[in-house]
Design an enzyme around this catalytic site. Structure first.
Site, PDB file in Angstrom:
ATOM      1  N   MET A 112       8.605  -6.418   9.950  1.00 56.18           N
ATOM      2  CA  MET A 112       8.130  -6.418   8.368  1.00 56.18           C
ATOM      3  C   MET A 112       7.074  -5.471   8.167  1.00 56.18           C
ATOM      4  SD  MET A 112       6.780  -9.745   6.545  1.00 56.18           S
ATOM      5  CE  MET A 112       7.524 -10.259   5.245  1.00 56.18           C
ATOM      6  N   CYS A 113       7.083  -4.934   6.845  1.00 52.73           N
ATOM      7  CA  CYS A 113       6.163  -4.312   6.329  1.00 52.73           C
ATOM      8  C   CYS A 113       6.296  -2.678   6.949  1.00 52.73           C
ATOM      9  CB  CYS A 113       4.689  -4.770   6.266  1.00 52.73           C
ATOM     10  SG  CYS A 113       3.599  -4.036   5.489  1.00 52.73           S
ATOM     11  N   ALA A 114       5.568  -2.402   7.620  1.00 53.64           N
ATOM     12  CA  ALA A 114       5.136  -1.095   8.327  1.00 53.64           C
ATOM     13  C   ALA A 114       6.203  -1.005   9.405  1.00 53.64           C
ATOM     14  CB  ALA A 114       3.723  -0.532   8.422  1.00 53.64           C
ATOM     15  N   TYR A 134       7.856  -1.694   3.945  1.00 53.61           N
ATOM     16  CA  TYR A 134       6.813  -1.626   2.876  1.00 53.61           C
ATOM     17  C   TYR A 134       7.159  -0.175   1.931  1.00 53.61           C
ATOM     18  CZ  TYR A 134       2.411  -1.543   0.393  1.00 53.61           C
ATOM     19  OH  TYR A 134       1.295  -1.485  -0.448  1.00 53.61           O
ATOM     20  N   GLY A 161      11.637  -7.084   6.643  1.00 51.55           N
ATOM     21  CA  GLY A 161      11.055  -7.546   5.478  1.00 51.55           C
ATOM     22  C   GLY A 161      10.205  -6.758   4.868  1.00 51.55           C
TER      23      GLY A 161
END
Length: 194
Positions: A112-114, A134, A161
């Site tokens: 997720m994200c980074a 992200y 994500g």
């Protein structure tokens, strides 16, 4: 019951890590948190501090996890984002090897994200798959197809994500994949989700 390993490195995003651990455990899954040392550090500790100062006591340290699981793979692995957490995860070659082995064995890899951009891009798993991360972290990454403005993307055995605000939706998809739609619905209703 599936065995899921959640890797936590200093600077991890707390919402992304703990929301997923919580919902998977509510779903009756065997979730093990593993502390990963800071890049270029030999320190071995179960206490990992997140990017907002929340300290978490992990179930295992990385070297013990590697020793205990040298001949087997879990059902799923998860890499929360946050900085410098994602960079610390990406600096650990053993984790990159696990991602490639999981991918080759068609086992679930989630990030997720980074972490999709910073960690997974150092492996072969993004190739031929759609993924998200992200906003802006995808720049310069040519592998696979980056999808914007969605909370998560699930493609084959890869779940990615976008960021902390999408952690609940991401977690519920994770639960649905591993424990089924009926369990996901019970958790959804029982936790008063929107």
């Amino acid at each position: 019951m599936s065995k899921i390993i959640v890797f936590l490195a200093p600077g991890f995003e707390e919402i992304e890590a703990l929301t997923i651990v919580d919902y998977l455990r509510r779903a009756g899954q065997d979730v093990i948190t593993v502390s990963v040392p800071e890049a270029d550090s030999a320190e071995k500790t179960s206490i990992v501090e997140g990017s907002h100062g929340v300290k978490v006591f992990a179930d295992q340290i990385l070297c013990d996890f590697m020793e205990d699981n040298k001949d087997s793979l879990p059902d799923a692995v998860y890499f929360p984002g946050g900085m410098p957490g994602a960079k610390n995860l990406a600096a650990e070659k053993q984790l990159l090897d696990i991602i490639n082995k999981m991918s080759e064995s068609n086992k679930l890899v989630a990030a997720m994200c980074a972490s999709p951009a910073v960690v997974l891009s150092k492996t072969s798993i993004l190739a031929g798959r759609s993924w998200t991360c992200y906003p802006g972290m995808n720049e310069g990454i040519a592998e696979g197809t980056h999808v914007t403005d969605v909370p998560f993307v699930f493609d084959k055995n890869l779940l990615t994500g976008r960021g902390p605000g999408t952690a609940e939706q991401f977690a519920m998809k994770f639960v649905e994949i591993l424990a089924g739609a009926e369990t996901a619905k019970k958790i959804h209703d029982g936790s008063c989700q929107r």
